[in-house]
Design a protein around this motif. Sequence first.
Motif, PDB file in Angstrom:
ATOM      1  N   GLY A 246     -31.047 -14.123 -29.646  1.00  0.00           N
ATOM      2  CA  GLY A 246     -29.909 -14.827 -30.397  1.00  0.00           C
ATOM      3  C   GLY A 246     -28.537 -14.725 -30.083  1.00  0.00           C
ATOM      4  N   ALA A 247     -28.182 -13.410 -29.679  1.00  0.00           N
ATOM      5  CA  ALA A 247     -26.744 -13.023 -29.244  1.00  0.00           C
ATOM      6  C   ALA A 247     -26.488 -13.960 -27.933  1.00  0.00           C
ATOM      7  CB  ALA A 247     -26.526 -11.429 -28.767  1.00  0.00           C
ATOM      8  N   TYR A 248     -27.539 -14.112 -26.965  1.00  0.00           N
ATOM      9  CA  TYR A 248     -27.334 -15.119 -26.014  1.00  0.00           C
ATOM     10  C   TYR A 248     -27.061 -16.504 -26.351  1.00  0.00           C
ATOM     11  CZ  TYR A 248     -27.274 -16.445 -21.023  1.00  0.00           C
ATOM     12  OH  TYR A 248     -27.074 -17.409 -19.871  1.00  0.00           O
ATOM     13  N   LEU A 249     -27.855 -16.752 -27.267  1.00  0.00           N
ATOM     14  CA  LEU A 249     -27.637 -18.133 -27.694  1.00  0.00           C
ATOM     15  C   LEU A 249     -26.242 -18.515 -28.004  1.00  0.00           C
ATOM     16  CD1 LEU A 249     -28.718 -21.179 -28.276  1.00  0.00           C
ATOM     17  CD2 LEU A 249     -29.275 -20.130 -30.762  1.00  0.00           C
ATOM     18  N   ALA A 250     -25.770 -17.660 -28.904  1.00  0.00           N
ATOM     19  CA  ALA A 250     -24.192 -17.644 -29.060  1.00  0.00           C
ATOM     20  C   ALA A 250     -23.281 -17.630 -27.987  1.00  0.00           C
ATOM     21  CB  ALA A 250     -23.648 -16.744 -30.029  1.00  0.00           C
ATOM     22  N   ALA A 431     -22.144 -13.574 -32.000  1.00  0.00           N
ATOM     23  CA  ALA A 431     -22.633 -13.007 -31.085  1.00  0.00           C
ATOM     24  C   ALA A 431     -22.719 -11.646 -31.123  1.00  0.00           C
ATOM     25  CB  ALA A 431     -22.223 -13.591 -29.830  1.00  0.00           C
ATOM     26  N   VAL A 432     -21.247 -11.414 -31.481  1.00  0.00           N
ATOM     27  CA  VAL A 432     -21.231  -9.740 -31.500  1.00  0.00           C
ATOM     28  C   VAL A 432     -22.198  -9.029 -32.857  1.00  0.00           C
ATOM     29  CG1 VAL A 432     -19.607  -7.924 -32.466  1.00  0.00           C
ATOM     30  CG2 VAL A 432     -18.956  -9.429 -30.762  1.00  0.00           C
ATOM     31  N   LEU A 433     -22.094  -9.819 -33.824  1.00  0.00           N
ATOM     32  CA  LEU A 433     -23.137  -9.414 -34.948  1.00  0.00           C
ATOM     33  C   LEU A 433     -24.470  -9.487 -34.743  1.00  0.00           C
ATOM     34  CD1 LEU A 433     -21.054 -11.345 -37.761  1.00  0.00           C
ATOM     35  CD2 LEU A 433     -20.967  -9.068 -37.305  1.00  0.00           C
ATOM     36  N   LEU A 434     -24.921 -10.417 -33.979  1.00  0.00           N
ATOM     37  CA  LEU A 434     -26.173 -10.281 -33.539  1.00  0.00           C
ATOM     38  C   LEU A 434     -26.565  -9.173 -32.480  1.00  0.00           C
ATOM     39  CD1 LEU A 434     -26.932 -14.347 -33.131  1.00  0.00           C
ATOM     40  CD2 LEU A 434     -27.928 -12.801 -34.736  1.00  0.00           C
ATOM     41  N   GLN A 435     -25.765  -9.114 -31.461  1.00  0.00           N
ATOM     42  CA  GLN A 435     -25.876  -8.072 -30.466  1.00  0.00           C
ATOM     43  C   GLN A 435     -26.008  -6.567 -30.918  1.00  0.00           C
ATOM     44  OE1 GLN A 435     -26.196  -9.250 -27.210  1.00  0.00           O
ATOM     45  NE2 GLN A 435     -26.896  -6.834 -26.944  1.00  0.00           N
ATOM     46  N   ARG A 436     -25.337  -6.351 -32.093  1.00  0.00           N
ATOM     47  CA  ARG A 436     -25.378  -5.020 -32.730  1.00  0.00           C
ATOM     48  C   ARG A 436     -26.834  -4.768 -33.209  1.00  0.00           C
ATOM     49  NH1 ARG A 436     -20.727  -2.329 -34.023  1.00  0.00           N
ATOM     50  NH2 ARG A 436     -21.700  -1.466 -35.859  1.00  0.00           N
ATOM     51  N   ARG A 437     -27.401  -5.852 -33.461  1.00  0.00           N
ATOM     52  CA  ARG A 437     -28.940  -5.438 -33.717  1.00  0.00           C
ATOM     53  C   ARG A 437     -29.924  -4.950 -32.560  1.00  0.00           C
ATOM     54  NH1 ARG A 437     -30.264 -10.753 -37.815  1.00  0.00           N
ATOM     55  NH2 ARG A 437     -28.541 -10.522 -39.225  1.00  0.00           N
ATOM     56  N   TYR A 438     -29.551  -5.186 -31.315  1.00  0.00           N
ATOM     57  CA  TYR A 438     -30.220  -4.973 -30.162  1.00  0.00           C
ATOM     58  C   TYR A 438     -30.211  -3.128 -30.005  1.00  0.00           C
ATOM     59  CZ  TYR A 438     -31.568  -4.295 -25.503  1.00  0.00           C
ATOM     60  OH  TYR A 438     -32.506  -4.447 -24.229  1.00  0.00           O
ATOM     61  N   THR A 439     -31.080  -2.413 -30.072  1.00  0.00           N
ATOM     62  CA  THR A 439     -31.240  -1.049 -30.010  1.00  0.00           C
ATOM     63  C   THR A 439     -32.037  -0.447 -29.178  1.00  0.00           C
ATOM     64  OG1 THR A 439     -33.136  -1.000 -31.657  1.00  0.00           O
ATOM     65  CG2 THR A 439     -30.930  -0.887 -32.643  1.00  0.00           C
ATOM     66  N   LEU A 440     -32.510  -1.252 -28.105  1.00  0.00           N
ATOM     67  CA  LEU A 440     -33.373  -0.831 -27.146  1.00  0.00           C
ATOM     68  C   LEU A 440     -32.851   0.006 -25.963  1.00  0.00           C
ATOM     69  CD1 LEU A 440     -36.153  -0.636 -25.677  1.00  0.00           C
ATOM     70  CD2 LEU A 440     -35.589  -2.790 -24.666  1.00  0.00           C
ATOM     71  N   ASP A 441     -31.194  -0.207 -25.951  1.00  0.00           N
ATOM     72  CA  ASP A 441     -30.768   0.222 -24.680  1.00  0.00           C
ATOM     73  C   ASP A 441     -30.783   1.601 -24.382  1.00  0.00           C
ATOM     74  OD1 ASP A 441     -28.928  -0.699 -22.428  1.00  0.00           O
ATOM     75  OD2 ASP A 441     -27.619   0.569 -23.323  1.00  0.00           O
ATOM     76  N   GLY A 442     -30.526   2.473 -25.382  1.00  0.00           N
ATOM     77  CA  GLY A 442     -30.576   3.806 -25.387  1.00  0.00           C
ATOM     78  C   GLY A 442     -32.042   4.414 -24.665  1.00  0.00           C
ATOM     79  N   SER A 443     -33.172   3.945 -25.096  1.00  0.00           N
ATOM     80  CA  SER A 443     -34.378   4.459 -24.720  1.00  0.00           C
ATOM     81  C   SER A 443     -34.709   3.880 -23.356  1.00  0.00           C
ATOM     82  CB  SER A 443     -35.457   3.948 -25.771  1.00  0.00           C
ATOM     83  OG  SER A 443     -35.608   2.618 -25.981  1.00  0.00           O
TER      84      SER A 443
END
Length: 450
Positions: A246-250, A431-443
């Motif tokens: 979704g963020a990448y679409l924006a 895009a920023v608002l959607l990107q903040r929903r991504y939480t996989l990066d830490g793991s």
Amino acid sequence: MTGLDQRRDDAVALPRGPLVGFAAGSLGMGVWVTVPGLLLLYFLTDVLAVTPWLAGLTLLLPKIADVLLHPWIGHRCDVEQARRGHRRRLLLAGCALPVAFAALFAVPGDLTGAAAAGWVAVLFVAGNLLFAAYQVPYLATPADLRIGYHERTRLMAFRMVVLTLGILVSGLLAPLLTGGDDATRAGYLRMAVVLAAGMLAAMAVGVVGIDRLRRTAAAPAAPHGAGGWRALAASLRDRQFRALVGAYLAMSTTTHLVLAGVPYYAEYELGRPGLTTVLVAAFVAPALLVTPAWLALARRVGKQRALLAGQAAFAAGSLVLAVGRPAGLPVLVAAVAVLGVAFAGMQLLPFSMLPDVIRAAGAQRAGTYTGVWTATEATGAALGPYAYALCLAAGGFVASSAGQTVTQSPAALDALRWGFGLLPAAVMVVAVLLQRRYTLDGSARSGTGH
């Protein structure tokens, strides 16, 4: 994947030669990504006399087919991988893309207006299909390799540098080959034939590079699961993938909007059509310098935080462009350069996060995930120019034929400027608002997400 498996993957370092070969494929794809996005809307409105609203639809409607075709191609890509252990046949089919690219600009001399738009639309559909046949298996490659979180970023950094080179060279050469300020139909055809030859050579090298990477670090082929709509639904149920895509679409919509607006901004806002090449260089060239910096930043703070910083920088630079001529040419060029720095991060980081998501999901449907991703990219590539075309139409912009001079109204000039500055800033905030929903990066970074 066990912790031991993850450590083994992290230990695999890809040789430089195959990395460069793989990246070379992006040189050819960069031409298709850049030239239609940069020149096709202008080609339609100011050379073929297509009204802005119809020109926008001409670029948008073919992308509807992409939404359906890309996931299907991704499914076929997975089937090929499961049956044959590689995705080469689709890659080779996609090498016919340069033919469609040349034909896209080979509009017969007696066609103008709606008839010319029809020609472009048909060839655009064919080109997008061939592009998907190459792009989907190409971008599935990182998920097929036995490499870790940081090595995937390194692989995509090589791709980003070469892709940037393709975007820069084609973005600078294309306006010059068309004839610059005196562009004609013959000039557009000359440009297309010359660039098509380079595309073919680069894409062929990319196929060889992928073969070499697979021989170096191929992961065991996973059994292919359910395909078709079930596979598509499974990918869309993945919460991490939905947030990232979704963020990448924006992001894709915003960058293609800016790219489509460059010729208009140079001619009507800055008063010099020749500045198109300057603005393109300012937008693209920084990536050749800053990609290593983005790679280092991602290693230090993670891909997610680095990407959020790039998105915020893009929005800030766009607001400066909304001011227009009163800001002064040096300031405006600098603002475009800021967009270029951010663009480099927005190309490198999401594409290196995609295989993180695929590996976390099990990697059985790498092609399907990638097909949805490329469909999203294609949708953004259509929505951006279409949104800008709507801005032009709302302001009363008047289309023209090659060589014809038209004086645009103040409302049209305002719409042209605001569409180039305010609208990209607003979409990037989304895009920023959607990107903040991504939480996989830490793991993913620690290895527990694999």
